[in-house]
Write a protein that holds these residues in place. Structure first.
Motif, mmCIF file in Angstrom:
data_model
loop_
_atom_site.group_PDB
_atom_site.id
_atom_site.type_symbol
_atom_site.label_atom_id
_atom_site.label_comp_id
_atom_site.label_asym_id
_atom_site.label_seq_id
_atom_site.Cartn_x
_atom_site.Cartn_y
_atom_site.Cartn_z
ATOM 1 N N ASP A 1 2.165 -4.262 1.601
ATOM 2 C CA ASP A 1 1.331 -4.167 0.397
ATOM 3 C C ASP A 1 2.222 -3.718 -0.761
ATOM 4 N N PHE B 1 -3.251 3.412 0.824
ATOM 5 C CA PHE B 1 -4.301 2.939 -0.085
ATOM 6 C C PHE B 1 -4.162 1.426 -0.206
ATOM 7 N N HIS B 2 -5.233 0.720 0.118
ATOM 8 C CA HIS B 2 -5.164 -0.747 0.065
ATOM 9 C C HIS B 2 -6.279 -1.369 -0.769
ATOM 10 N N GLY C 1 -5.473 -6.459 -6.579
ATOM 11 C CA GLY C 1 -4.760 -6.001 -5.399
ATOM 12 C C GLY C 1 -5.637 -6.031 -4.158
ATOM 13 N N ALA C 2 -6.876 -5.575 -4.322
ATOM 14 C CA ALA C 2 -7.783 -5.550 -3.174
ATOM 15 C C ALA C 2 -7.983 -6.960 -2.625
ATOM 16 N N LYS D 1 -1.119 -5.745 -9.652
ATOM 17 C CA LYS D 1 -0.781 -4.862 -10.784
ATOM 18 C C LYS D 1 0.244 -5.442 -11.762
ATOM 19 N N GLN E 1 1.472 -2.005 -5.818
ATOM 20 C CA GLN E 1 1.997 -1.046 -6.792
ATOM 21 C C GLN E 1 3.526 -1.045 -6.838
ATOM 22 N N GLU F 1 2.507 0.205 2.901
ATOM 23 C CA GLU F 1 3.163 0.287 1.591
ATOM 24 C C GLU F 1 4.538 0.919 1.831
HETATM 25 C C1 LIG Z 1 -3.875 -0.353 -6.773
HETATM 26 C C2 LIG Z 1 -3.618 -0.713 -5.356
HETATM 27 C C3 LIG Z 1 -4.461 -1.584 -4.645
HETATM 28 C C4 LIG Z 1 -5.752 -2.107 -5.231
HETATM 29 O O1 LIG Z 1 -5.531 -2.919 -6.323
HETATM 30 P P1 LIG Z 1 -6.778 -3.328 -7.277
HETATM 31 O O2 LIG Z 1 -6.171 -4.300 -8.235
HETATM 32 O O3 LIG Z 1 -7.270 -2.069 -7.905
HETATM 33 O O4 LIG Z 1 -7.801 -3.942 -6.402
HETATM 34 C C5 LIG Z 1 -4.091 -1.940 -3.368
HETATM 35 N N1 LIG Z 1 -2.962 -1.464 -2.806
HETATM 36 C C6 LIG Z 1 -2.141 -0.627 -3.446
HETATM 37 C C7 LIG Z 1 -0.905 -0.156 -2.774
HETATM 38 C C8 LIG Z 1 -2.441 -0.199 -4.735
HETATM 39 O O5 LIG Z 1 -1.640 0.663 -5.362
#
Ligand SMILES: *Cc1c(COP(=O)(O)O)cnc(C)c1O
Length: 387
Positions: free
Chosen positions: A220, A135-136, A103-104, A249, A223, A187
């Motif tokens: 984003d 959270f990103h 995700g990152a 994810k 999740q 998000e």
């Molecule tokens: C989990 C998450 C991330 C980061 O994903 P990773 O695979 O852990 O790098 C980024 N944005 C959101 C909204 C998340 O829930």
């Protein structure tokens, strides 16, 4: 204490506060620990195991690809990533996809795309607006994008170029556009921030401000994506048209994958050499993801919404429960007792929810059987009702 737990505590960097449970296997929405205890899984590896543990369709897709070949560099073409990209484009209306491994990284790519787009169209750099409590990710740029000081602490300086708006405050968002803005990134349901869905009017305003100022709307969906909220991507519930969508994810069903989808305005923002990843588009991860995406259809989305109603009907207004937030099978339960106590009570009784800030968070497999979900929710309600 098991040998695994001893080894892990001694040799693995102490970044995770793990529960004293060693997972040894599972089937569907049941997971097993080293003592043979069985749990109803409400976390699905943090929204990753969309069809549960050891899902056979996904396993077979992955096994077929392993028997074919495991990896090639991005110097050559290979079928699984091309197929997956075509499916993502056809189902979202986006135009191009960049594959990475998390995700990152998907968000890093979105940030680079937005910066480059701003440079190319405006001849200068622009800031990216993200939201307080967002959270990103954990890389330095996505950490900077994450609007929570607690994540920045001790890692300064984080990457420059991000400014923050309070969620759902349209006037504050509008004021930030006095700066040169490259993009707004958000998000639809803040996950790590406490499972809070944004107001539709706020997201619409963000879209409008972006188009008025030549900025990009980045969603984003790391999740929220891949069926989690009862739509393929959560923005589809809001009727907006983002320029960039990131996901990870659940897309891989258990293998690492990240995808950054680029819409019409940014489809050609990258050119040869401007971005890359050694593992990005890995054939095994992509073959698994193809088998996941094929099964994310409207009947599954209806089932997700029905299961959401099932959870809400049992928990809303129940003793010890202040409220249920979120969307689809991404739900936050605010309890009168501390969430950590409710969660450890649940674990003792074979039910495995996770936490988000001060809430009990549910991110079960999208195909969790109704009877298991009902059983698990009854235990949560019972634990929440305790004094
Ligand atoms: C989990 C998450 C991330 C980061 O994903 P990773 O695979 O852990 O790098 C980024 N944005 C959101 C909204 C998340 O829930």
């Amino acid at each position: 204490m098991s040998d695994t737990i001893k080894k892990d505590n001694e040799y693995i960097a102490s970044t995770y506060r793990r529960f004293p449970i060693e997972i040894t296997g599972g089937k569907g929405s049941l997971v097993f620990d080293a003592n043979g205890k069985e749990y109803i899984d409400l976390g699905a590896g943090i929204a990753v195991n969309i069809f549960g543990m050891c899902d056979e369709v996904w396993q077979n897709a992955v096994k077929r690809q392993i028997d074919s070949f495991q990896h090639t560099s991005n110097l050559y073409y290979s079928a699984p990533c091309a197929t997956l990209a075509k499916m993502l484009v056809e189902r979202t209306g986006m135009k191009k996809v960049f594959f990475s491994n998390s995700g990152a990284e998907a968000n890093e790519c979105a940030i680079k795309a937005a910066r480059r787009f701003c440079e190319k169209t405006k001849g200068k750099s622009g800031k990216i607006i993200t939201l307080v409590n967002s959270f990103h990710g954990r890389t330095l740029a996505t950490l900077a994008a994450t609007g929570q000081d607690v994540f920045h602490k001790d890692f300064l300086p984080v990457t420059d170029g991000f400014i923050y708006a309070a969620p759902n405050d349209c006037a504050a968002l509008e004021r930030l556009f006095e700066n040169d803005i490259a993009a707004v990134m958000l998000e639809i349901v803040q996950g790590e921030g406490g499972v809070v869905a944004l107001d539709k009017a706020f997201v619409e305003r963000a879209q409008r401000l972006c188009s008025e100022h030549g900025a990009l709307l980045i969603i984003d969906e790391v999740q929220t994506g891949n069926g989690r909220t009862g739509a393929l991507y959560a923005y589809m519930n809001y009727g907006v048209s983002p320029d960039i969508v990131t996901t990870a994810k659940g897309l891989g069903g258990g293998l690492p994958i990240g995808a950054t989808m680029l819409g019409e305005r940014v489809k050609d923002v990258f050119d040869f050499g401007s971005h890359g990843s050694t593992f990005g588009g890995n054939p095994i991860a992509c073959a698994g993801a193809v088998s996941i995406l094929e099964r994310l259809d409207s009947s599954l989305f209806q089932a997700v919404k029905r299961k959401e109603r099932l959870v809400r009907s049992k928990l809303e207004g129940a003793k010890g429960i202040k409220g249920v937030s979120g969307m689809g099978l991404m739900l936050g339960i605010e309890t009168e007792r501390p969430a950590a106590e409710v969660i450890s009570g649940c674990l003792a009784r074979g039910v495995m929810p996770i936490a988000a800030k001060s809430k009990v968070r549910l991110l079960p497999a999208l195909n969790i059987p109704d009877n298991l979900l009902e059983q698990a929710v009854a235990v949560i309600a019972d634990e929440a009702a305790k004094q």
